[in-house]
Design a protein around this motif. Structure first.
Motif, PDB file in Angstrom:
ATOM      1  N   ARG A  30     -16.995   0.416  37.022  1.00 14.19           N
ATOM      2  CA  ARG A  30     -16.846  -0.862  37.726  1.00 14.19           C
ATOM      3  C   ARG A  30     -15.518  -1.544  37.401  1.00 14.19           C
ATOM      4  N   GLU A  31     -15.093  -1.476  36.154  1.00 12.78           N
ATOM      5  CA  GLU A  31     -13.864  -2.168  35.773  1.00 12.78           C
ATOM      6  C   GLU A  31     -12.631  -1.553  36.429  1.00 12.78           C
ATOM      7  N   ILE A  32     -12.676  -0.253  36.707  1.00  9.84           N
ATOM      8  CA  ILE A  32     -11.546   0.370  37.409  1.00  9.84           C
ATOM      9  C   ILE A  32     -11.564  -0.027  38.880  1.00  9.84           C
ATOM     10  N   LYS A  33     -12.734   0.010  39.504  1.00  5.99           N
ATOM     11  CA  LYS A  33     -12.815  -0.389  40.913  1.00  5.99           C
ATOM     12  C   LYS A  33     -12.392  -1.833  41.106  1.00  5.99           C
ATOM     13  N   SER A  34     -12.646  -2.681  40.108  1.00  2.31           N
ATOM     14  CA  SER A  34     -12.288  -4.097  40.231  1.00  2.31           C
ATOM     15  C   SER A  34     -10.780  -4.308  40.297  1.00  2.31           C
ATOM     16  N   LYS A  35      -9.999  -3.323  39.841  1.00  2.00           N
ATOM     17  CA  LYS A  35      -8.536  -3.428  39.946  1.00  2.00           C
ATOM     18  C   LYS A  35      -8.091  -3.447  41.404  1.00  2.00           C
ATOM     19  N   TYR A  36      -8.939  -2.908  42.250  1.00  2.00           N
ATOM     20  CA  TYR A  36      -8.595  -2.767  43.666  1.00  2.00           C
ATOM     21  C   TYR A  36      -9.434  -3.696  44.546  1.00  2.00           C
ATOM     22  N   SER A  37      -9.867  -4.798  43.962  1.00  2.00           N
ATOM     23  CA  SER A  37     -10.733  -5.730  44.683  1.00  2.00           C
ATOM     24  C   SER A  37     -10.037  -6.325  45.903  1.00  2.00           C
ATOM     25  N   GLY A  38     -10.771  -6.367  47.019  1.00  2.00           N
ATOM     26  CA  GLY A  38     -10.253  -6.974  48.237  1.00  2.00           C
ATOM     27  C   GLY A  38     -10.782  -8.365  48.497  1.00  2.00           C
ATOM     28  N   GLU A  39     -11.374  -9.004  47.497  1.00  2.00           N
ATOM     29  CA  GLU A  39     -11.978 -10.321  47.713  1.00  2.00           C
ATOM     30  C   GLU A  39     -10.945 -11.364  48.130  1.00  2.00           C
ATOM     31  N   SER A  40      -9.703 -11.218  47.652  1.00  2.00           N
ATOM     32  CA  SER A  40      -8.671 -12.199  48.004  1.00  2.00           C
ATOM     33  C   SER A  40      -8.229 -12.094  49.459  1.00  2.00           C
ATOM     34  N   PRO A 100      -5.745   4.031  45.245  1.00  2.00           N
ATOM     35  CA  PRO A 100      -6.134   4.228  43.849  1.00  2.00           C
ATOM     36  C   PRO A 100      -5.295   5.302  43.157  1.00  2.00           C
ATOM     37  N   GLU A 101      -4.683   4.928  42.075  1.00  2.00           N
ATOM     38  CA  GLU A 101      -3.800   5.848  41.350  1.00  2.00           C
ATOM     39  C   GLU A 101      -4.566   6.998  40.730  1.00  2.00           C
ATOM     40  N   GLU A 102      -5.884   6.853  40.611  1.00  2.00           N
ATOM     41  CA  GLU A 102      -6.711   7.924  40.045  1.00  2.00           C
ATOM     42  C   GLU A 102      -6.779   9.145  40.961  1.00  2.00           C
ATOM     43  N   PHE A 103      -6.457   8.946  42.246  1.00  3.45           N
ATOM     44  CA  PHE A 103      -6.536  10.035  43.221  1.00  3.45           C
ATOM     45  C   PHE A 103      -5.229  10.081  44.019  1.00  3.45           C
ATOM     46  N   PRO A 104      -4.242  10.842  43.571  1.00  2.00           N
ATOM     47  CA  PRO A 104      -2.921  10.846  44.218  1.00  2.00           C
ATOM     48  C   PRO A 104      -2.946  11.248  45.694  1.00  2.00           C
ATOM     49  N   HIS A 105      -3.948  12.032  46.104  1.00  2.00           N
ATOM     50  CA  HIS A 105      -4.006  12.480  47.500  1.00  2.00           C
ATOM     51  C   HIS A 105      -4.885  11.578  48.370  1.00  2.00           C
ATOM     52  N   PHE A 106      -5.393  10.482  47.816  1.00  7.11           N
ATOM     53  CA  PHE A 106      -6.272   9.581  48.568  1.00  7.11           C
ATOM     54  C   PHE A 106      -5.571   9.057  49.829  1.00  7.11           C
ATOM     55  N   ARG A 107      -4.346   8.625  49.685  1.00 10.27           N
ATOM     56  CA  ARG A 107      -3.621   8.052  50.823  1.00 10.27           C
ATOM     57  C   ARG A 107      -3.449   9.072  51.941  1.00 10.27           C
TER      58      ARG A 107
END
Length: 324
Positions: A77-87, A136-143
């Motif tokens: 959860r703490e890693i996913k929170s780095k990418y929060s879209g709430e703002s 997400p930097e954890e998955f370089p091919h995500f984009r």
């Protein structure tokens, strides 16, 4: 004998979502194209859903995206929170579990999701409307993977809307211009196992209508999707690999004066509380400056809704579902 006849009659009356072959429109002769247009219009008008085969979205791309989606939501959860879209109102990045709810339904949906949207340069006139994506930097091919799927879904959506435009007596490029550089979003959804403390009135996705023009959903990993039939019955919607489920949203309903109504649907809770479900709908939106106004062929009986910009309509609806 009477019981057998009754069973036979029920079977004949049982409704199911129409299945259409897009290849007949892309590659067929004039008559085949006309039949596809008629069936598309009738299916969306009568059911609000169709199941599409013969499209050009690669199953390999879909499989790779689902594999990444599974890994993405397995992050702590703490890693996913780095990418929060709430703002940004949940328009990009991760929206935490239990944040979204259906309009008029006070209990949260039992899901978390991640949005991938269109990217434009800072100098672009739509840059003020489109938040930046989170990669997400954890998955370089995500984009690469998600952008490829986004582009493929957009191409299929454009073809479908051109066909639908023919049925609505619109100029050939009407919908193409409306969705060009539009605010369409690819949503990656995770429905986790049901928690013991989940509110009894919460479901994976409560009955709702989509905001956008049309939605394209590549086959989910588990069952549970149901549509509310025009006769008031809930129908299961099943799809197989290489199929896309298509439904209509509030924007389409608005511009067609409800000739093509927005379709109520839901995702029910599973019988097995430890079951997970992943899905990837692609929500087709106009560009933010497009005006949602009643189409000329749908004005009989008077216009039910005044014109509104697609961005203003979107912002209103995001507030309604708890994302603004």
């Amino acid at each position: 004998m009477k019981n057998e006849l009754r069973k036979g009659a029920k079977a004949l009356l049982k409704r199911s979502v129409p299945e259409l072959d897009l290849a007949s429109y892309l590659e067929g002769h004039e008559t085949e194209r006309a039949v596809f247009v008629d069936r598309l219009f009738a299916g969306l008008k009568d059911y609000g859903f169709i199941i599409l085969t013969g499209h050009t979205v690669s199953q390999d791309e879909v499989d790779e995206a689902y594999e990444l989606t599974t890994q993405l939501f397995s992050l702590p959860r703490e890693i996913k929170s780095k990418y929060s879209g709430e703002s940004n109102g949940g328009q990009r990045g991760h929206t935490r579990f239990g944040q979204e709810h259906a309009v008029g339904h006070p209990y949260p949906d039992l899901k978390e999701f991640w949005h991938v949207g269109r990217e434009v340069p800072p100098s672009h006139p739509y840059a003020q409307y489109y938040p930046g994506n989170f990669w997400p930097e954890e998955f370089p091919h995500f984009r690469r993977v998600m952008t490829a799927l986004y582009d493929a879904m957009e191409k299929t959506a454009d073809t479908l809307l051109k066909a639908l435009g023919t049925a609505l007596d619109l100029p050939p490029n009407y919908f193409s211009e409306m969705i060009h550089e539009g605010n369409s979003v690819l949503r990656l959804i995770h429905y986790p196992p049901l928690a013991q403390d989940a509110h009894p009135q919460s479901v994976r996705a409560a009955a709702h209508e989509d905001i956008n023009l049309i939605t394209l959903l590549v086959g989910a990993t588990d069952s549970g999707l149901q549509l509310l039939d025009r006769n008031g019955q809930w129908l299961d919607v099943h799809s197989q690999p290489n199929q896309i489920v298509v439904d209509t949203g509030d924007m389409m309903s608005r511009i067609t004066n409800e000739v093509i109504p927005s379709t109520t649907h839901r995702v029910t809770n599973p019988n097995n509380s430890r079951s997970r479900r992943y899905s990837m709908p692609y929500f087709v939106h106009p560009h933010p400056q497009a005006v949602l106004s009643c189409l000329p062929s749908c004005r009989e009986g008077g216009e039910k809704y005044p014109p509104i910009s697609s961005n203003d309509f979107l912002m209103e609806r995001l507030k309604d579902i708890g994302l603004k």
